[in-house]
Design a protein around this motif. Sequence first.
Motif, mmCIF file in Angstrom:
data_model
loop_
_atom_site.group_PDB
_atom_site.id
_atom_site.type_symbol
_atom_site.label_atom_id
_atom_site.label_comp_id
_atom_site.label_asym_id
_atom_site.label_seq_id
_atom_site.Cartn_x
_atom_site.Cartn_y
_atom_site.Cartn_z
ATOM 1 N N LEU A 51 0.858 -1.184 0.000
ATOM 2 C CA LEU A 51 0.000 0.000 0.000
ATOM 3 C C LEU A 51 0.891 1.230 0.000
ATOM 4 C CD1 LEU A 51 -2.759 1.401 0.220
ATOM 5 C CD2 LEU A 51 -2.584 1.141 2.714
ATOM 6 N N GLN A 52 0.678 2.106 -0.979
ATOM 7 C CA GLN A 52 1.453 3.340 -1.091
ATOM 8 C C GLN A 52 0.491 4.526 -1.138
ATOM 9 O OE1 GLN A 52 3.604 2.617 -4.750
ATOM 10 N NE2 GLN A 52 5.209 1.438 -3.737
ATOM 11 N N TRP A 53 0.575 5.372 -0.118
ATOM 12 C CA TRP A 53 -0.196 6.618 -0.092
ATOM 13 C C TRP A 53 0.736 7.757 -0.470
ATOM 14 C CZ3 TRP A 53 -4.951 8.522 -0.046
ATOM 15 C CH2 TRP A 53 -6.016 7.698 0.342
ATOM 16 N N ASP A 54 0.337 8.554 -1.480
ATOM 17 C CA ASP A 54 1.182 9.635 -1.984
ATOM 18 C C ASP A 54 0.491 10.987 -1.873
ATOM 19 O OD1 ASP A 54 2.962 7.676 -2.731
ATOM 20 O OD2 ASP A 54 3.210 8.417 -4.784
ATOM 21 N N TYR A 55 1.302 12.000 -1.580
ATOM 22 C CA TYR A 55 0.914 13.394 -1.811
ATOM 23 C C TYR A 55 1.860 13.925 -2.873
ATOM 24 C CZ TYR A 55 0.901 18.442 -1.485
ATOM 25 O OH TYR A 55 0.844 19.778 -1.811
ATOM 26 N N ASP A 56 1.310 14.523 -3.942
ATOM 27 C CA ASP A 56 2.200 15.135 -4.927
ATOM 28 C C ASP A 56 1.655 16.483 -5.370
ATOM 29 O OD1 ASP A 56 1.063 14.794 -7.976
ATOM 30 O OD2 ASP A 56 0.343 13.180 -6.686
ATOM 31 N N ARG A 72 -1.307 5.592 -4.466
ATOM 32 C CA ARG A 72 -0.489 5.365 -5.665
ATOM 33 C C ARG A 72 -0.609 3.920 -6.112
ATOM 34 N NH1 ARG A 72 1.239 4.529 -9.781
ATOM 35 N NH2 ARG A 72 3.158 5.208 -10.800
ATOM 36 N N ARG A 73 -0.499 3.006 -5.173
ATOM 37 C CA ARG A 73 -0.707 1.583 -5.457
ATOM 38 C C ARG A 73 -1.297 0.905 -4.231
ATOM 39 N NH1 ARG A 73 4.442 2.747 -7.462
ATOM 40 N NH2 ARG A 73 4.658 2.503 -9.744
ATOM 41 N N ALA A 74 -2.254 0.032 -4.468
ATOM 42 C CA ALA A 74 -2.753 -0.863 -3.426
ATOM 43 C C ALA A 74 -2.915 -2.220 -4.088
ATOM 44 C CB ALA A 74 -4.075 -0.380 -2.849
ATOM 45 N N ARG A 75 -2.018 -3.124 -3.801
ATOM 46 C CA ARG A 75 -1.981 -4.412 -4.494
ATOM 47 C C ARG A 75 -1.982 -5.562 -3.493
ATOM 48 N NH1 ARG A 75 2.757 -3.223 -9.018
ATOM 49 N NH2 ARG A 75 1.730 -1.412 -9.986
ATOM 50 N N ILE A 76 -2.569 -6.646 -3.945
ATOM 51 C CA ILE A 76 -2.525 -7.878 -3.167
ATOM 52 C C ILE A 76 -2.187 -9.015 -4.123
ATOM 53 C CG2 ILE A 76 -5.001 -8.351 -3.422
ATOM 54 C CD1 ILE A 76 -4.883 -9.451 -0.507
ATOM 55 N N ASN A 92 -4.674 -5.107 -8.649
ATOM 56 C CA ASN A 92 -4.776 -3.733 -8.164
ATOM 57 C C ASN A 92 -6.099 -3.569 -7.443
ATOM 58 O OD1 ASN A 92 -2.393 -2.538 -9.128
ATOM 59 N ND2 ASN A 92 -3.262 -2.317 -11.174
ATOM 60 N N LEU A 93 -6.061 -3.363 -6.148
ATOM 61 C CA LEU A 93 -7.286 -3.025 -5.427
ATOM 62 C C LEU A 93 -7.632 -1.562 -5.647
ATOM 63 C CD1 LEU A 93 -6.646 -4.935 -2.091
ATOM 64 C CD2 LEU A 93 -7.767 -5.737 -4.162
ATOM 65 N N ALA A 94 -6.588 -0.732 -5.816
ATOM 66 C CA ALA A 94 -6.768 0.677 -6.169
ATOM 67 C C ALA A 94 -5.438 1.193 -6.669
ATOM 68 C CB ALA A 94 -7.227 1.490 -4.961
ATOM 69 N N GLU A 95 -5.502 2.133 -7.605
ATOM 70 C CA GLU A 95 -4.279 2.731 -8.122
ATOM 71 C C GLU A 95 -4.615 4.048 -8.791
ATOM 72 O OE1 GLU A 95 -0.170 1.455 -10.370
ATOM 73 O OE2 GLU A 95 -1.819 0.045 -10.251
ATOM 74 N N SER A 96 -3.820 5.074 -8.519
ATOM 75 C CA SER A 96 -4.087 6.387 -9.094
ATOM 76 C C SER A 96 -4.056 6.298 -10.620
ATOM 77 C CB SER A 96 -3.045 7.403 -8.603
ATOM 78 O OG SER A 96 -1.737 7.001 -8.959
ATOM 79 N N GLY A 97 -5.055 6.887 -11.240
ATOM 80 C CA GLY A 97 -5.119 6.892 -12.695
ATOM 81 C C GLY A 97 -5.833 5.702 -13.300
ATOM 82 N N ARG A 350 5.680 9.966 0.104
ATOM 83 C CA ARG A 350 5.043 8.649 0.104
ATOM 84 C C ARG A 350 5.193 7.956 1.450
ATOM 85 N NH1 ARG A 350 6.543 4.976 -4.785
ATOM 86 N NH2 ARG A 350 5.082 6.498 -5.690
ATOM 87 N N MET A 351 4.107 7.294 1.852
ATOM 88 C CA MET A 351 4.148 6.361 2.964
ATOM 89 C C MET A 351 3.809 4.979 2.420
ATOM 90 S SD MET A 351 2.268 6.504 6.701
ATOM 91 C CE MET A 351 0.626 6.616 6.011
ATOM 92 N N GLN A 352 4.699 4.043 2.586
ATOM 93 C CA GLN A 352 4.559 2.709 1.998
ATOM 94 C C GLN A 352 4.643 1.642 3.069
ATOM 95 O OE1 GLN A 352 6.941 1.398 -1.592
ATOM 96 N NE2 GLN A 352 8.009 0.154 -0.071
ATOM 97 N N ILE A 353 3.764 0.639 2.958
ATOM 98 C CA ILE A 353 3.885 -0.544 3.777
ATOM 99 C C ILE A 353 3.772 -1.763 2.872
ATOM 100 C CG2 ILE A 353 1.412 -0.586 4.346
ATOM 101 C CD1 ILE A 353 2.309 -1.794 7.098
#
Length: 355
Positions: A51-56, A72-76, A92-97, A350-353
């Motif tokens: 899981l990647q949360w981005d501010y840009d 930015r990315r949420a993958r499983i 992709n559970l969610a992804e920007s764009g 970015r905050m990534q886990i």
Amino acid sequence: MKMKFISAALLAAAAGVAQADETSGFNLKAGSGITFKNADGTASFRVGGRLQWDYDSTDSDISGKSDDFDVRRARIFFEGKYLDWAFKAQFNLAESGTGGGSAEDLYLRYTGFGKMARITVGKQKEPFGFEQLTSSKDISSLERSALTEFYAPGRNAGVQLHGAGDNWTYGLGVFEAAGNGSDDFGNTAITGRVTYAPIQTDDLVLHLGAGFTSRDAALPANETDAYNIELAAASGPFHTQAEYFNADTGGVDVDGYYIQAGWILTGESRPYSNGVFKRVKPSSSKGAWEAVLRYEDGYGKFSDVGLGTTEGKQTTVGINYYPNNAVRLGLSYMDGKQASGENGKEIRARMQIVF
């Protein structure tokens, strides 16, 4: 909704299997997912993701200003093996764009010939590009270079023969040139890559590599032949990588290169395995700090700074903090300029886990 149901069902099934057989191997490791193995090691199943949360914040002479805060990315992913057969399904559970809900990796693999020769059938990364084949959770810059974004083909359905030795890798495959249509293999791509590491120890690496792709298209103007050359090295806390790309698209020749360097301020060495770098792993509870600098010049996809696909130059400066093996906090500044003079800038956090 359907994707959420499938993901929840597979997770529940994996947890149930692990609980049902406590005598077999069950391992939860930070940054490496949940792994279940049977007693004799002939079968395994792993669940993980990122899981990647981005501010840009972008300021471009062409596309104007924008501020965004999203996933930015949420993958499983789910992967497993039984005897000489393996599979991977990543979504992709969610992804920007994109909005999420799409399949990324979706393949079957035969491993009966050993590590030196494996056959993978399905949607997968084509074997091209050092930076492209380095996972998005492991790259030191928060975003890949504009050159990689333009020249590297990414994921497509196909058949690949690939393998690795102690210090070398290869991959060669036939793929759909532009998938998700009704005649995917009416136009195909042949893509290959080889790498060799004449020096490879825990804290000293020298990597050499090269790749090519030849892609059919419905229109001659879209037919593409491209190649790249890779050079990477690591020495103690320092690491560097560079790639040169060249492509002929419908008779138009374009090229470009990037050079990237990193310094792990807390002294760790960046891991290297199977022809790519892996992400930094802190050696103490205080975590690890990494500084990154990248310069690129040539024809590329400079969308991160709002300049689009064009001839240009770009400089990236970044800092990463790894508090443990699963989490990364990153900050980067990108400054790009078109050959015609337009400018674009981006600040990204970015905050990534990784789980």
